[in-house]
Write a protein that holds these residues in place. Structure first.
Motif, PDB file in Angstrom:
ATOM      1  N   GLY A 192       0.810  -1.202   0.000  1.00 48.63           N
ATOM      2  CA  GLY A 192       0.000   0.000   0.000  1.00 48.63           C
ATOM      3  C   GLY A 192       0.847   1.257   0.000  1.00 48.63           C
ATOM      4  N   VAL A 193       0.254   2.317   0.573  1.00 47.12           N
ATOM      5  CA  VAL A 193       0.892   3.629   0.543  1.00 47.12           C
ATOM      6  C   VAL A 193       2.188   3.634   1.331  1.00 47.12           C
ATOM      7  CG1 VAL A 193       0.584   6.053   1.147  1.00 47.12           C
ATOM      8  CG2 VAL A 193      -1.333   4.767   0.235  1.00 47.12           C
ATOM      9  N   ALA A 194       2.227   3.012   2.497  1.00 45.10           N
ATOM     10  CA  ALA A 194       3.438   3.023   3.342  1.00 45.10           C
ATOM     11  C   ALA A 194       4.601   2.345   2.626  1.00 45.10           C
ATOM     12  CB  ALA A 194       3.141   2.331   4.672  1.00 45.10           C
ATOM     13  N   GLY A 195       4.344   1.216   1.982  1.00 45.22           N
ATOM     14  CA  GLY A 195       5.407   0.522   1.269  1.00 45.22           C
ATOM     15  C   GLY A 195       5.931   1.319   0.082  1.00 45.22           C
ATOM     16  N   GLU A 196       5.036   2.000  -0.643  1.00 46.92           N
ATOM     17  CA  GLU A 196       5.462   2.795  -1.789  1.00 46.92           C
ATOM     18  C   GLU A 196       6.284   4.012  -1.349  1.00 46.92           C
ATOM     19  OE1 GLU A 196       2.199   3.800  -4.219  1.00 46.92           O
ATOM     20  OE2 GLU A 196       1.641   1.722  -4.685  1.00 46.92           O
TER      21      GLU A 196
END
Length: 240
Positions: free
Chosen positions: A59-63
């Motif tokens: 999700g956003v955190a990984g990106e």
């Protein structure tokens, strides 16, 4: 006596001042070394954390973690390449100045990505991701262009130096083998033939200089004649 005491006092004060100066320098160097070590350790820990987030989270955190890791890795590699090359190639100082200007934008982007990691509104962060990716790609592309240009320049210099060295070695090798390139001239061959024919004529006419004439009075002892150079001559018998 007073002059001696004054001189000793001045020497004592000078040694004290020198000791204080050296102590300040040593303490400053030690402090800078400790700060450098702490900075490197903090950077290592942060990049390890980012690597774990980029692989372990979705999700956003990984990106966001992946963008920060890509940005920091590219910028650090370019900085190391330019700083290592400018010591040998002064023309890279301008490239290093451009990279420092690029680093300002890189740090601003890294700080923004770091703030967005703590942002609770994931929907807004997700809407900002395309623009953040584009900015990251532009900065990393510029950094990589500088890095590869510096590496290509260093490799070209090394190739040119190697080519010049090979040419010098070939010339030196040819000079060392000078006898292999000497060829007899046509006149030299004719002169050699004439000389050989002249020597043949002289040999036909008579003995060479230094050779003995015909044995007219005393015959040579046949036992003293040697047929081969490795045979020893037989000593003539002596009579008592």
């Amino acid at each position: 006596m007073e002059a001696v005491i004054l001189i000793l006092g001045l020497l004592f004060v000078a040694f004290m001042a020198l000791g204080v100066y050296v102590s300040v320098k040593v303490i400053g160097a030690a402090k800078r070394g400790v700060d450098r070590t702490i900075t490197q350790a903090r950077r290592t820990v942060e990049e390890t954390t980012l690597r774990a987030k980029s692989y372990g989270q979705v999700g956003v955190a990984g990106e966001l973690a992946q963008l920060r890791l890509s940005l920091r890795t590219s910028m650090r590699a370019t900085q190391e390449a330019l700083q290592a090359g400018v010591a040998e190639d002064a023309s890279l100082s301008e490239s290093l100045g451009l990279f420092q200007r690029l680093s300002v934008h890189g740090r601003e982007l890294d700080d923004e990505l770091k703030r967005l990691e703590r942002e609770p509104d994931r929907a807004t962060v997700a809407s900002l991701l395309p623009g953040l990716k584009q900015r990251t790609e532009r900065i990393t592309h510029s950094a990589e262009s500088l890095r590869w240009a510096a590496r290509d320049r260093a490799r070209q210099f090394a190739d040119d130096d190697l080519a010049a060295l090979n040419t010098q070695i070939d010339v030196e090798a040819g000079a060392l083998r000078h006898w292999t390139v000497e060829e007899p001239s046509p006149g030299a061959g004719a002169g050699a033939g004439a000389d050989a024919s002249g020597r043949g004529g002289d040999r036909a006419r008579g003995p060479q200089a230094g050779e003995e004439g015909p044995e007219a009075l005393t015959a040579r002892d046949p036992r003293a004649q040697t047929g081969y150079p490795w045979q020893k001559a037989v000593r003539p018998e002596t009579t008592n």
